[in-house]
Design an enzyme around this catalytic site. Structure first.
Site, PDB file in Angstrom:
ATOM      1  N   HIS A 113      31.506 -23.622  15.707  1.00 44.18           N
ATOM      2  CA  HIS A 113      30.663 -24.828  15.683  1.00 44.18           C
ATOM      3  C   HIS A 113      31.055 -25.619  16.947  1.00 44.18           C
ATOM      4  O   HIS A 113      31.771 -26.614  16.875  1.00 44.18           O
ATOM      5  CB  HIS A 113      30.945 -25.616  14.406  1.00 44.18           C
TER       6      HIS A 113
ATOM      7  N   LYS B   2       8.734 -15.183   3.820  1.00 47.40           N
ATOM      8  CA  LYS B   2       7.793 -14.071   3.584  1.00 47.40           C
ATOM      9  C   LYS B   2       8.298 -12.774   4.228  1.00 47.40           C
ATOM     10  O   LYS B   2       7.582 -11.785   4.297  1.00 47.40           O
ATOM     11  CB  LYS B   2       6.418 -14.413   4.163  1.00 47.40           C
TER      12      LYS B   2
ATOM     13  N   ARG C 214      24.438 -34.203   9.640  1.00 48.48           N
ATOM     14  CA  ARG C 214      24.933 -34.748  10.897  1.00 48.48           C
ATOM     15  C   ARG C 214      24.449 -33.981  12.121  1.00 48.48           C
ATOM     16  O   ARG C 214      23.908 -34.565  13.068  1.00 48.48           O
ATOM     17  CB  ARG C 214      26.480 -34.744  10.926  1.00 48.48           C
ATOM     18  N   THR C 215      24.641 -32.656  12.123  1.00 49.31           N
ATOM     19  CA  THR C 215      24.350 -31.872  13.328  1.00 49.31           C
ATOM     20  C   THR C 215      22.855 -31.909  13.650  1.00 49.31           C
ATOM     21  O   THR C 215      22.460 -32.080  14.798  1.00 49.31           O
ATOM     22  CB  THR C 215      24.840 -30.423  13.137  1.00 49.31           C
TER      23      THR C 215
ATOM     24  N   ARG D 175      21.308 -23.309  13.811  1.00 50.60           N
ATOM     25  CA  ARG D 175      22.352 -23.133  12.785  1.00 50.60           C
ATOM     26  C   ARG D 175      21.930 -21.970  11.904  1.00 50.60           C
ATOM     27  O   ARG D 175      20.767 -21.895  11.482  1.00 50.60           O
ATOM     28  CB  ARG D 175      22.523 -24.391  11.942  1.00 50.60           C
TER      29      ARG D 175
HETATM   30  N1   CP Z   1      29.839 -31.567  10.583  1.00 49.34           N
HETATM   31  C1   CP Z   1      28.701 -30.909  10.263  1.00 49.34           C
HETATM   32  O1   CP Z   1      28.389 -29.831  10.778  1.00 49.34           O
HETATM   33  O2   CP Z   1      27.928 -31.576   9.334  1.00 49.34           O
HETATM   34  P1   CP Z   1      26.494 -31.070   8.858  1.00 49.34           P
HETATM   35  O3   CP Z   1      26.693 -29.808   8.063  1.00 49.34           O
HETATM   36  O4   CP Z   1      25.938 -32.190   8.010  1.00 49.34           O
HETATM   37  O5   CP Z   1      25.662 -30.820  10.073  1.00 49.34           O
END
Ligand code: CP
Length: 315
Positions: free
Chosen positions: A138, A88, A60-61, A110
């Site tokens: 998040h 590496k 999603r993100t 992320r």
């Molecule tokens: N909600 C969320 O962060 O989903 P993903 O891990 O798929 O990005």
């Protein structure tokens, strides 16, 4: 001039003002209208290049940020650590500085390490957006969750929101608590004692271990996934037992004496924290959350770009 209009990074919800959140929502309202029009695209970030750096899995993100950047006409670069020279032995700073030398302006990252985005912001010359850092924060998930509550219930202020499940390993829980509290909601967490950190009540929220009591209290239930990939010891006897105590089924919803809104940040483990029947029911706004994610991320990218357009440098 608002704080958000001069914001250099989005590293977390902690420290973000209510005014900034409301500006993000108003901007997202406009972008949501655009996304529902035939055109769907604006040239707002035409001169900006954004790199999406994902050192941890995401559906999603990652897709939502990429789509938001493309709808804003940014140039987009996608980087996945699994197929990179990180394998590496290259360091995070070296990796990012090499990408930045190719004239990249913003980094969406992320990373599994809590604090990785703050570390990066201190050591490289770019605007950083946190797309999830380990068990820490998040921020765009919390913003899209609050935006979705506002859309469904009219406002966040005065609403009662329970976050259910694996609070201990959840960055979504912490960002949601900061965001919802700042916007005037009452917040509760619910789950087995082993999955609720002891410090959590210091954040001014309620703690409840009985799911039915929590659901009878709330207007909104945000169901979280059990993050087995972050658990090095066993926190409950079995997934079946967890599901019997804390899983949201239609039977549990039907026993309540009121209607509640059901949310989930995804990915869903159907039959564990939420049944398929509930996830796909009219109680659930799970897919509206995903839809709103694009508009909210467009708003964040757009407002951060204003920092640069106002003549600030990222150094
Ligand atoms: N909600 C969320 O962060 O989903 P993903 O891990 O798929 O990005």
């Amino acid at each position: 001039m608002t704080q958000a209009a001069t914001m250099k990074h989005l590293l977390g919800i902690k420290g973000l003002s209510e005014e900034s959140m409301r500006l993000i929502f108003q901007t997202a309202d406009n972008f949501k209208q655009l996304l529902n029009s035939p055109v769907k695209k604006t040239p707002s970030l035409r001169d900006i290049t954004v790199a999406n750096l994902f050192f941890e899995n995401s559906t999603r993100t990652r897709v939502s940020f990429e789509l938001a950047e493309k709808r804003l006409s940014a140039d987009v670069l996608n980087f996945s650590s699994s197929s990179s020279s990180v394998k590496k032995g290259e360091t995070l700073i070296d990796t990012v500085n090499n990408i930045l030398s190719m004239k990249v302006d913003m980094i969406v990252m992320r990373h599994p390490a809590p604090g990785a985005c703050l570390f990066l912001a201190r050591h490289v010359n770019a605007q950083i957006i946190n797309a999830g850092d380990g068990t820490h924060e998040h921020p765009t998930q919390a913003l899209l969750d609050a935006f979705s509550i506002r859309e469904k219930l009219g406002d966040v202020a005065g609403k009662k929101v329970v976050i259910v499940g694996d609070i201990l390993h959840s960055r979504v829980a912490l960002s949601n608590i900061f965001c919802l509290k700042a916007l005037g909601a009452e917040v509760m967490v619910c789950g087995p004692p082993t999955l609720i950190p002891r410090y959590i009540s210091n954040l001014g929220i309620k703690v409840e271990h009985n799911l039915e009591k929590a659901l009878n209290w709330c207007d909104v239930a945000n169901m979280l996934r059990i993050q087995l990939e972050r658990q090095d010891i066993q926190y409950f006897p079995s997934l079946r037992e967890y599901s019997m105590q804390y899983g949201l089924s239609m039977d549990v919803l039907n026993r309540l004496n009121k209607e509640i809104v059901v949310m989930h940040p995804g990915p869903i483990n159907r039959g564990v924290e939420i049944s398929s029947e509930v996830a796909d029911s009219s109680h659930s706004i799970i897919l509206q959350q995903v839809e709103n994610g694009v508009a909210v991320r467009m708003a964040v990218l757009y407002l951060l770009a204003q920092y640069r357009l106002q003549g600030n440098t990222t150094a």
